[in-house]
Write an enzyme that holds these catalytic residues in place. Structure first.
Site, PDB file in Angstrom:
ATOM      1  N   SER A 193       0.831  -1.216   0.000  1.00 24.78           N
ATOM      2  CA  SER A 193       0.000   0.000   0.000  1.00 24.78           C
ATOM      3  C   SER A 193       0.854   1.251   0.000  1.00 24.78           C
ATOM      4  O   SER A 193       0.370   2.340  -0.317  1.00 24.78           O
ATOM      5  CB  SER A 193      -0.907   0.019   1.234  1.00 24.78           C
ATOM      6  N   HIS A 222      -2.384   3.404   7.072  1.00 27.40           N
ATOM      7  CA  HIS A 222      -1.620   2.146   7.046  1.00 27.40           C
ATOM      8  C   HIS A 222      -0.411   2.251   6.121  1.00 27.40           C
ATOM      9  O   HIS A 222       0.471   1.401   6.188  1.00 27.40           O
ATOM     10  CB  HIS A 222      -2.514   0.969   6.659  1.00 27.40           C
ATOM     11  N   GLY A 272      -5.680   5.898  10.612  1.00 24.33           N
ATOM     12  CA  GLY A 272      -5.635   4.442  10.747  1.00 24.33           C
ATOM     13  C   GLY A 272      -7.042   3.876  10.833  1.00 24.33           C
ATOM     14  O   GLY A 272      -7.274   2.744  10.452  1.00 24.33           O
ATOM     15  N   LEU A 324     -10.002   4.302   8.813  1.00 26.71           N
ATOM     16  CA  LEU A 324     -10.112   4.898   7.479  1.00 26.71           C
ATOM     17  C   LEU A 324     -11.292   5.864   7.384  1.00 26.71           C
ATOM     18  O   LEU A 324     -12.262   5.773   8.123  1.00 26.71           O
ATOM     19  CB  LEU A 324     -10.208   3.794   6.432  1.00 26.71           C
ATOM     20  N   ARG A 352     -28.781  24.124  28.479  1.00 26.40           N
ATOM     21  CA  ARG A 352     -28.402  24.313  27.067  1.00 26.40           C
ATOM     22  C   ARG A 352     -28.407  25.805  26.714  1.00 26.40           C
ATOM     23  O   ARG A 352     -27.593  26.280  25.938  1.00 26.40           O
ATOM     24  CB  ARG A 352     -29.291  23.501  26.119  1.00 26.40           C
ATOM     25  N   GLU A 398     -22.453  14.754  11.588  1.00 24.01           N
ATOM     26  CA  GLU A 398     -21.781  14.793  12.887  1.00 24.01           C
ATOM     27  C   GLU A 398     -20.341  14.299  12.804  1.00 24.01           C
ATOM     28  O   GLU A 398     -19.478  14.764  13.556  1.00 24.01           O
ATOM     29  CB  GLU A 398     -22.565  13.963  13.911  1.00 24.01           C
TER      30      GLU A 398
END
Lengths: 628, 628
Positions: free
Chosen positions: A40, A77, A124, A126, A322, A370
């Protein structure tokens, strides 16, 4: 300093030599470590040789210079390739590469982390490097106003993660022409072919539809690479650029080129020797690419936070925590110019909109994404901004992998989750945060805050601004009475004893809505002559072990904890973990939490049904006292 | 039964009347409840009127019939519209709609859940209904071989969630022509305009690039809607269809049409009256759309699981529990035809590839899209399949919101997370599951299993197949000795006492790699004449309180728990929560867990550095015993 003999701004012939060296060193380091991902790395070696030698503007002797470009390995990686680049530019020695990679105690970890000064964010897992890069690019364009570029090396497999498309969507929405994603389309994932293999047209259509300028190249043609990277950084567009590079996994070693079964496998020593021979042997090129155009500097250390604008509330008035979060965030914006805010399209509920209206230049709307929101916070933190990101407590679960990785990145980010627990009422369980405390407590090094009134919420927002690591505040939908005078202080790690006497028979512990229920329960018990100590556990992690231990001693071990959260991993768990450190000889513990699946209803109905209202707290206390 | 006077297969004029009724009823129900989302319902009322009246093939009297179409509200906040449809088809009464919606104890919750028999999956956390629908459509095309269609009503705001693009990607990869997403592009989100507003071209480019057939329409033109839904279900393509409907939020009531500030707000009574008047007043249409083409039936109840093929291991041989997971899953596939498996592109690591090779027709590769993987499992479960989904333990954090919502859906899914903890070694913290037990324990009604050897792992895979709710198995990378004979049984909720005597002085509790460390520590202590009880806590939730209580009594309260997980929310937390239920008079508790950020290294180095290896367990036991 650039060492003597170092080539700067190398030509393409030298880039070819450098690429061969990067391949050889990727092979050598992985074989020496006995694990790692050489193939890779080999697919992307030409890309990195041209990028680092000719385009990345980076002062390797001054990695924290403000105007350095940023290089993020979203495909973490491929760390052998990254560390081989570090050797080539002279910041890591050959000995380190060969004896430290993936070894215990070394900063040359299996996947890059900011334990290395040239690494911005840990990768790491992904699909995270590009979203993180969006945050860095937002900082560059909108806050730093510096011409640095953010180069992100992506894998093709990770394009299956939705977060990559959240990233491209936000990158085009915010016109991040300073962001360049280079996708190493080597066709092979861990277990076999990727979903789209070498269908670069499909990738191009997708990236284009998401608003990127797309450049498709042969990732092993140095001229094509060079032309694409030149175009990518030409500043002629308002779009982010995606360079789609068709590559061959294991490129340069005929025994493994484009073969399945060689992901995450170092070559045995004999194979490594053949590979290195085929690649023309070991090399010791020392190269440097261009420096930033403008003189290097580093950002000044953030000034101490003033508190002049901090909002004040009057005890007894009803204010939702809040709302206090929004008030305090806006005030903090006045006191602290590096504070920035993000929200996931619910800023009118979290009250982050107060900051957005006051400081629109420092507010980034992330819409309903998010994962990207948390990643952008991490990226903004890379540039020393002080990000606060908010959404409903429930919806932070969407970003758990990003929060977990932010801790590995040693990022300093602040999260605020509103509408926690069954207290929200009629919207039902999809909107109820009943798992957020467990999630946030188990994050490495995290801080978890859960204020019960507006005064403490506002004070803790200010405390979060100066806090390192991942900090989280849980806020409540409904308005409840202010409990504290505006001058009260709330150190992180503390607790407040709201009612106490030497004759206390039982301790009631709550936070948020359940603290108010504890106070009501204590009143009812007092009517029967039973004195209850009440503790406001506003700091769940770290926790005030001393206050808890003292209460346990006075009340002969009788504790009632009530929490608007599932029983696992929340306040009850935090309290018992703290107390058990002291080997209590006596602990009689009643733990009231949300154990069944809730539905819709009013707050009062749902709190009662869950068994966490004043009546249930009172009954639990009486049970511990044996008073029926 | 269809009530007298019910119109079936309605014409478009009637659909117009129905749409007005749906709008009126959405308004009435939200106003009566005092909360809810009428304007988000009104934008989609025309779409639903045509869909339900003319296209959805559904036997409302037999909601579980195998050949019914499926209707999923990915925009779950439009529940007033959905429940108004239920009134129109006669399965919910007007009284229920007006007195039960969003009320305590009612199944007409604020967001739909399968507490209603016509609801497949809980929605309300945006971006999940379409991924769930992919799972149902996979079942229809590849397993059921039935012609039902899956219609998913999506919001435009939720198109910002990456999970929606994971869904379209997988829908096109698997050629799910039976999946139709109808996107209600009403331009306004909760707090203001959406990112793309009415840029339907942009949506069309994206959906097209992700492989969908795209039909763009005016979502208030009944003829256009009808034509699009006819085309969508025509079976002439191998693509999923995305119907992009340009709509107006609050459509039908001029005071709110296309105005910001009316998301999630019911109309006050006087406004509601004006709205209903403008819409032509209340109606009581009773309609039914078409029935499925083929005779209705329902799937037979799953047969009891045989165990004839269960793999057997010999005590002492070294087998990784992840390998046993793969072996057992493959064997289960022979014993249980409804078992299906999914994996996130790491099946050669989780060993799900054994199942994939043996039963390729029942295996779905989800590539690196963990959110979609869990959602597909939920969708397959809707059709009574028995899904097992696997990836690294760390990467299930990516799907936490989906797992949480699966519990609200009361789905029966099985998850297996491999490569847990620092035991994985050199790959470093990005790949280490150190938060998964906390995450999975706090899911409502979950089951959490953590076998330490191959025999128990295989047995527990079989137990998971028959388990309701969300069950999770944590497996370990490395190979450790088999501890149990193949005939041993492992009931969920049990534990195994591996060493014990009436003279035990201390109890050591572990699971996975730390159980083997506990056994080694017990040997060392025995050499000094100290007897240690060792408990294999293979069932973390539910937990064997009796075994723990008995051990505590014998060993005078001395317990050492060692876990390859952060200290919060894992095994230590589970053990203390169980013991504190019994009000122990004596508990001396040492909790060994991963407290600092780990790096790379060997398993042995990292376990020692974290303080969870045999030596540290031995030392903790000695400390509790006061024997230095």
């Amino acid at each position: 300093m650039t060492a003597p003999g170092t080539l700067t701004g190398i030509d393409l012939d030298t880039a070819g030599e450098l690429a061969a060296q990067l391949r050889v060193d990727s092979i050598r380091s992985a074989t020496s470590a006995g694990s790692g991902h050489p193939t890779s790395s080999m697919s992307a070696a030409d890309l990195l040789a041209v990028l680092v030698g000719r385009h990345l503007r980076y002062d390797w002797d001054n990695p924290h210079a403000d105007d350095n470009d940023h290089l993020i390995f979203s495909k973490g990686h491929a760390s052998p390739l990254l560390y081989s680049v570090y050797r080539a530019v002279g910041v890591v020695s050959d000995e380190e590469l060969m004896t430290k990679y993936r070894r215990f105690g070394s900063v040359l970890e299996g996947h890059p982390t900011p334990a290395l000064p040239w690494v911005d964010v840990a990768t790491g897992s992904l699909g995270q490097g590009l979203p993180d890069g969006v945050g860095v690019a937002l900082a560059g364009k909108y806050l730093d106003h510096l011409p640095y570029r953010v180069w992100v090396l992506c894998g093709d497999s990770e394009m299956a993660e939705g977060s990559m498309w959240e990233a491209l969507d936000k990158a085009s929405h915010y016109e991040l022409s300073n962001l360049i994603a280079i996708v190493d389309v080597n066709r092979l994932g861990q277990r076999g072919p990727t979903e789209l293999e070498w269908n670069l047209d499909a990738y191009a259509r997708r990236a284009g539809a998401f608003g990127a300028r797309v450049l498709t190249i042969n990732g092993h043609d140095l001229g094509e690479i060079d032309a694409a990277l030149t175009t990518a950084a030409d500043g002629t567009t308002s779009q982010p650029t995606v360079v789609l590079a068709r590559t061959i996994k294991g490129r340069g070693f005929s025994e493994v080129e484009n073969r399945n079964g060689w992901h995450g496998r170092p070559f045995p020593t004999d194979m490594a020797a053949r590979a290195i021979a085929e690649l023309g042997g070991e090399r010791s090129l020392r190269v440097r690419g261009p420096l930033p155009d403008v003189p290097s500097g580093t950002a000044p250390a953030p000034a101490p936070v003033g508190t002049s604008s901090r909002p004040a509330y009057s005890p007894g008035e009803k204010v939702a925590t809040r709302k206090a979060y929004g008030d305090a965030l806006k005030a903090l914006g006045a006191d602290h110019p590096r504070v920035v805010a993000l929200d996931g399209e619910v800023s009118n509920s979290t009250h982050a909109d107060e900051f957005a209206h006051a400081y629109p230049d420092r507010y980034f709307e992330m819409f309903i994404a998010e994962q990207q929101m948390v990643a952008a916070a991490v990226g903004l933190g890379v540039r020393h901004y002080v990000p606060f990101a908010s959404t409903f407590a429930a919806f932070f679960t969407r970003a758990f992998d990003f929060i977990r990785m932010a801790a590995v990145s040693q990022a300093n980010i602040r999260l605020a989750g509103s509408h926690a627990g069954v207290e929200i009422g009629a919207d039902g369980p999809s909107q109820m945060g009943l798992e957020d405390l467990a999630m946030m407590r188990t994050v490495q090094g995290s801080t978890v805050l859960y204020p019960s009134d507006a005064t403490s919420a506002a004070a803790l927002v200010y405390a979060m601004a100066e806090r390192s690591g991942i900090s989280y505040m849980r806020t409540t939908r409904g308005a409840y009475p202010v409990l504290y005078d505006a001058r009260e202080t709330f150190p992180i790690g503390g607790a407040k004893v709201l009612r106490s006497s030497p004759d206390d028979a039982v301790t009631l512990i709550g936070a948020g809505v359940t603290l108010h229920a504890c106070l009501a329960a204590a009143e009812r018990l007092a009517a029967d002559g039973i004195r209850a100590r009440v503790i406001d556990l506003y700091s769940v992690k770290p926790i005030d072990t001393a206050a808890l231990t003292a209460a346990m001693a006075v009340t002969d071990g009788r504790l009632v904890v009530a929490e608007d959260h599932h029983p696992e991993g929340g306040i009850g768990s935090a309290v018992t973990a703290a107390l058990l450190e002291t080997w209590p000889r006596t602990l009689r513990f009643a733990h009231l939490a949300v154990r069944e699946l809730p539905g819709s209803g009013t707050s009062e109905e749902l709190l009662a049904a869950a068994g966490i209202d004043a009546g249930h707290i009172e009954a639990a206390a009486r049970d511990l006292l044996g008073s029926g």
